[in-house]
Each structure stands twice: as structure tokens, then as C-alpha cells.
Motif scaffolding. Structure first.
Motif, mmCIF file in Angstrom:
data_model
loop_
_atom_site.group_PDB
_atom_site.id
_atom_site.type_symbol
_atom_site.label_atom_id
_atom_site.label_comp_id
_atom_site.label_asym_id
_atom_site.label_seq_id
_atom_site.Cartn_x
_atom_site.Cartn_y
_atom_site.Cartn_z
ATOM 1 N N ALA A 20 0.829 -1.205 0.000
ATOM 2 C CA ALA A 20 0.000 0.000 0.000
ATOM 3 C C ALA A 20 0.863 1.254 0.000
ATOM 4 C CB ALA A 20 -0.929 0.000 1.212
ATOM 5 N N ALA A 21 1.926 1.247 0.799
ATOM 6 C CA ALA A 21 2.790 2.424 0.890
ATOM 7 C C ALA A 21 3.509 2.692 -0.427
ATOM 8 C CB ALA A 21 3.813 2.231 2.015
ATOM 9 N N THR A 22 4.031 1.636 -1.053
ATOM 10 C CA THR A 22 4.767 1.840 -2.308
ATOM 11 C C THR A 22 3.842 2.147 -3.481
ATOM 12 O OG1 THR A 22 4.859 -0.578 -2.485
ATOM 13 C CG2 THR A 22 6.828 0.539 -1.666
ATOM 14 N N LEU A 23 2.624 1.632 -3.450
ATOM 15 C CA LEU A 23 1.651 2.057 -4.466
ATOM 16 C C LEU A 23 1.354 3.547 -4.323
ATOM 17 C CD1 LEU A 23 -0.897 -0.908 -4.591
ATOM 18 C CD2 LEU A 23 0.627 -0.146 -6.430
ATOM 19 N N PHE A 24 1.278 4.010 -3.081
ATOM 20 C CA PHE A 24 1.058 5.435 -2.826
ATOM 21 C C PHE A 24 2.224 6.267 -3.358
ATOM 22 C CE2 PHE A 24 1.795 9.031 0.152
ATOM 23 C CZ PHE A 24 0.688 9.797 -0.178
ATOM 24 N N THR A 25 3.459 5.833 -3.093
ATOM 25 C CA THR A 25 4.614 6.600 -3.582
ATOM 26 C C THR A 25 4.696 6.545 -5.108
ATOM 27 O OG1 THR A 25 6.096 4.691 -3.290
ATOM 28 C CG2 THR A 25 5.920 6.239 -1.455
ATOM 29 N N ALA A 26 4.318 5.404 -5.700
ATOM 30 C CA ALA A 26 4.335 5.303 -7.159
ATOM 31 C C ALA A 26 3.303 6.233 -7.779
ATOM 32 C CB ALA A 26 4.071 3.855 -7.579
ATOM 33 N N LEU A 27 2.118 6.288 -7.186
ATOM 34 C CA LEU A 27 1.079 7.188 -7.694
ATOM 35 C C LEU A 27 1.498 8.651 -7.542
ATOM 36 C CD1 LEU A 27 -2.145 5.398 -6.398
ATOM 37 C CD2 LEU A 27 -1.318 5.539 -8.761
ATOM 38 N N ALA A 28 2.313 8.945 -6.520
ATOM 39 C CA ALA A 28 2.818 10.306 -6.368
ATOM 40 C C ALA A 28 3.681 10.695 -7.557
ATOM 41 C CB ALA A 28 3.610 10.431 -5.065
ATOM 42 N N THR A 29 4.428 9.727 -8.111
ATOM 43 C CA THR A 29 5.218 9.997 -9.314
ATOM 44 C C THR A 29 4.315 10.406 -10.466
ATOM 45 O OG1 THR A 29 6.862 8.355 -8.620
ATOM 46 C CG2 THR A 29 6.900 9.037 -10.928
ATOM 47 N N GLY A 30 3.212 9.669 -10.645
ATOM 48 C CA GLY A 30 2.271 10.015 -11.703
ATOM 49 C C GLY A 30 1.586 11.343 -11.472
ATOM 50 N N ALA A 31 1.236 11.627 -10.215
ATOM 51 C CA ALA A 31 0.606 12.914 -9.902
ATOM 52 C C ALA A 31 1.557 14.066 -10.192
ATOM 53 C CB ALA A 31 0.173 12.942 -8.437
ATOM 54 N N ALA B 18 5.856 8.214 -17.047
ATOM 55 C CA ALA B 18 6.399 8.620 -15.749
ATOM 56 C C ALA B 18 5.742 7.827 -14.628
ATOM 57 C CB ALA B 18 6.194 10.117 -15.534
ATOM 58 N N LEU B 19 4.415 7.662 -14.718
ATOM 59 C CA LEU B 19 3.703 6.847 -13.737
ATOM 60 C C LEU B 19 4.192 5.403 -13.782
ATOM 61 C CD1 LEU B 19 1.465 6.216 -11.694
ATOM 62 C CD2 LEU B 19 -0.123 6.014 -13.621
ATOM 63 N N ALA B 20 4.392 4.870 -14.998
ATOM 64 C CA ALA B 20 4.822 3.477 -15.135
ATOM 65 C C ALA B 20 6.197 3.251 -14.520
ATOM 66 C CB ALA B 20 4.833 3.079 -16.613
ATOM 67 N N THR B 21 7.098 4.230 -14.641
ATOM 68 C CA THR B 21 8.423 4.056 -14.038
ATOM 69 C C THR B 21 8.317 3.944 -12.518
ATOM 70 O OG1 THR B 21 8.806 6.454 -13.882
ATOM 71 C CG2 THR B 21 9.566 5.344 -15.887
ATOM 72 N N GLY B 22 7.333 4.625 -11.923
ATOM 73 C CA GLY B 22 7.151 4.544 -10.481
ATOM 74 C C GLY B 22 6.641 3.192 -10.022
ATOM 75 N N MET B 23 6.083 2.399 -10.938
ATOM 76 C CA MET B 23 5.530 1.105 -10.558
ATOM 77 C C MET B 23 6.604 0.079 -10.221
ATOM 78 S SD MET B 23 2.391 1.396 -10.297
ATOM 79 C CE MET B 23 1.130 2.615 -10.705
ATOM 80 N N ALA B 24 7.873 0.454 -10.377
ATOM 81 C CA ALA B 24 8.938 -0.431 -9.898
ATOM 82 C C ALA B 24 9.005 -0.420 -8.372
ATOM 83 C CB ALA B 24 10.279 0.000 -10.490
ATOM 84 N N GLU B 25 8.479 0.631 -7.749
ATOM 85 C CA GLU B 25 8.582 0.752 -6.297
ATOM 86 C C GLU B 25 7.800 -0.327 -5.543
ATOM 87 O OE1 GLU B 25 8.068 4.684 -4.799
ATOM 88 O OE2 GLU B 25 9.608 5.524 -6.110
ATOM 89 N N PRO B 26 6.558 -0.689 -5.952
ATOM 90 C CA PRO B 26 5.881 -1.771 -5.235
ATOM 91 C C PRO B 26 6.664 -3.084 -5.252
ATOM 92 C CG PRO B 26 4.297 -0.546 -6.542
ATOM 93 C CD PRO B 26 5.654 -0.033 -6.921
ATOM 94 N N LEU B 27 7.339 -3.375 -6.369
ATOM 95 C CA LEU B 27 8.131 -4.596 -6.429
ATOM 96 C C LEU B 27 9.290 -4.534 -5.441
ATOM 97 C CD1 LEU B 27 8.283 -7.286 -7.899
ATOM 98 C CD2 LEU B 27 9.785 -6.208 -9.586
ATOM 99 N N GLY B 28 9.989 -3.397 -5.398
ATOM 100 C CA GLY B 28 11.061 -3.224 -4.429
ATOM 101 C C GLY B 28 10.538 -3.283 -3.000
#
Length: 300
Positions: free
Chosen positions: A52-63, A224-234
Motif C-alpha cells: 500500500a505504501a509503495t503504491l502510494f509513492t508510485a502514484l505520487a510519481t504520476g501525480a 512517468a507513472l509506469a516508471t514509479g511502478m517499480a517501487e511496489p516490487l522493491g
């Protein structure tokens, strides 16, 4: 899931917009795999919190990338200030949210402060070494200086674009690990907020850079949003390691700190000093450091 990945691979062999679609499909597939792993994890509460936390940070990249729809360009000084701000947030997070608890928990497991320091030091070195190896062997491009020295030139702007996108995606993995490890340790609110805040200007910078390479504004924002989606995996890697073995906690915290320190020193700070904007970049770094320090104190 397998069909989605195979479809993305087929699209990756095609030019232009189809490659963009492939990258976005792979990002969505990564998130879907992450959700499945989180549901199956034995330490599911910590892992789900990390997801949940990393999805939030990834969405912040898209925002953060959304202003590219109306902003044509930002100055080099503004870009370097924003990058410096992000470096400051990451630097403070490395010390206050990762290394400090690594030293504390390491001392508990090792039976004394000396053992805790040795564990933290080894973890930092290991985290930096892993990213250094990846930087050495994986082709990528930087924000300003372009292709890494010693790597073969790629034909055409499209190839350079994908090297750039790959670099940004890899850059987000240690941030996800840091958030995941912090969530796995039972905390993580401060570092989650800090990474989300620093991801927003980063998303804008990435989107604008993609627009300058000829990508449309909507596609640049989506990438840009897609690049942030690496964070949930990490994040799942970090939280999962802690969930399976509590003794891994100080190692995971220190590893994440070392990885982030490598990104700061090797990637971000050199980029901010390349155009003669050292002063404003340093001001941004100090501002980000102070803000993250306040977050760590208030949200602990």
C-alpha cells in the motif's frame, strides 16, 4: 498474468507507441504480481502495508507528472533545484529512517553497539555494491549527461529513450526497498511521506524530459507513472525479506540506506551540478533534508 507479459513482449518488438504500450502493460503486470505475492505472503500484514505504501509513492510519481500537460518546459535551474530537493529527502531518509534504526536493531541482535555498527556498515556497503554492479553492467542513460561512458551507442532516439526510461525505473527500485523495509519494521510513515513528496518533482522532470524526446504529453505522463511502478516490487522484496527472517531487519535497513546513498552520490548530485546550478541545487538539497528530518520526528 502470463498472457499479459507475453503480449507486452510481442509489443516491445514493435516501434514507437506500441513500445510505450508494452512498457505500461509490463508495469501493470508487475503491480498485479506484487498484489498476488502480498496476498500469499506469510507476514501478510507487513507486506500488505509495504504494498500500500509503495503504491502510494508510485502514484505520487504520476501525480507529479500531470503538470506536463500544461507546462511546456522548466529551466535548468528549476530542474536542478527539484532534483537537489529529492536528493535531500533521500539523504535524510537514509540516516534518520534507515541507518538509525539499523544501528539500534543491529545492536540488539549482535549484543552490543560495536556489532550493530559492523552490521550496519556491512549492509550499507552491500547495498551500494549491488547498485554499483547494476550501474556497471546494465545499459542506461542519465538525466543530463546521456549514455553511461563505455557503453555502446544505441541507434536512434527511440533506443536512447528506452535507456532513459530503464534508468528511471531502476532508480525507483531502491526507494521501494527502503519503504518496504521500513514498513516491515513496523514503522515507515515518515519515509513513505518523504519518498512520495520527492517522487512528485521527479515525475515532472521525467515527463518533461520525455516530451523533449518527442513523446506526446499524455504518453509522457503515463510513462512517468509506469516508471514509479517499480517501487511496489522493491517494497515487497524489502518487506518480504524482513517478514521471513526478523534477523534480516538491520541488514535490510542498512542495505536500503546504502542503495539510496549510491543513487544520491552517483546519479542525482552530479546531475544537479552539471549546468552551473550548484548553489540552488544545494539549497534544494538542504530544504529536502530539513523537511524529511521534520517528517521523521513528527510521524515517528
Amino acid at each position: 498474468m502470463t498472457e499479459m507479459i507475453m503480449h507486452a513482449r510481442r509489443l516491445a518488438a514493435e516501434p514507437s507507441w506500441q513500445r510505450l504500450a508494452a512498457f505500461i502493460v509490463l508495469a501493470l503486470a508487475t503491480v498485479a504480481v506484487a498484489i498476488e505475492l502480498a496476498a500469499a505472503a506469510p507476514a501478510n500484514e507487513a507486506v500488505r502495508a509495504a504494498l500500500a505504501a509503495t503504491l502510494f509513492t508510485a502514484l505520487a510519481t504520476g501525480a507529479g507528472a500531470l503538470p506536463v500537460l500544461v507546462i511546456r518546459q522548466i529551466s535548468d535551474a528549476m530542474r536542478d533545484t527539484l532534483l537537489g530537493f529529492g536528493a535531500g529527502v533521500m539523504l535524510a531518509a537514509s540516516f534518520f529512517s534507515l541507518l538509525a534504526p539499523a544501528l539500534e536493531t543491529g545492536a540488539e541482535f549482535a549484543g552490543g553497539p560495536v556489532g550493530g555498527v559492523l552490521i550496519a556498515a556491512a549492509g550499507v556497503i552491500l547495498g551500494a555494491a549491488v547498485l554499483m554492479a547494476g550501474d556497471r553492467w546494465m545499459p542506461h542513460e542519465h538525466f543530463v549527461k546521456g549514455r553511461e561512458v563505455g557503453q555502446p551507442a544505441a541507434p536512434g532516439n527511440a533506443a536512447g529513450l528506452w535507456l532513459f526510461v530503464t534508468a528511471i525505473t531502476l532508480h525507483n527500485i531502491p526507494e521501494g526497498i527502503a519503504v518496504g523495509v521500513a514498513q516491515g519494521s513496523g514503522g515507515g510513515a515518515a519515509i513513505t511521506a518523504g519518498i512520495a513528496i520527492q517522487n512528485m518533482p521527479e515525475g515532472l522532470i521525467v515527463a518533461i524530459a520525455l516530451v523533449t524526446l518527442g513523446i506526446s504529453r499524455w504518453k509522457a505522463a503515463a510513462l512517468a507513472l509506469a516508471t514509479g511502478m517499480a517501487e511496489p516490487l522493491g517494497g515487497l522484496v524489502g518487506a518480504g525479506a524482513i517478514g521471513y527472517a526478523a534477523a534480516m531487519l538491520p541488514w535490510g535497513l542498512a542495505f536500503a540506506a546504502g542503495a539510496m546513498l549510491f543513487v544520491i552520490s552517483h546519479e542525482i548530485i552530479p546531475e544537479t551540478h552539471r549546468n552551473g546550478n550548484e548553489r540552488v541545487a544545494t539549497i534544494g538539497l538542504i530544504g529536502g533534508f530539513v523537511l524529511m528530518m521534520l517528517f521523521d520526528t513528527i510521524l515517528r
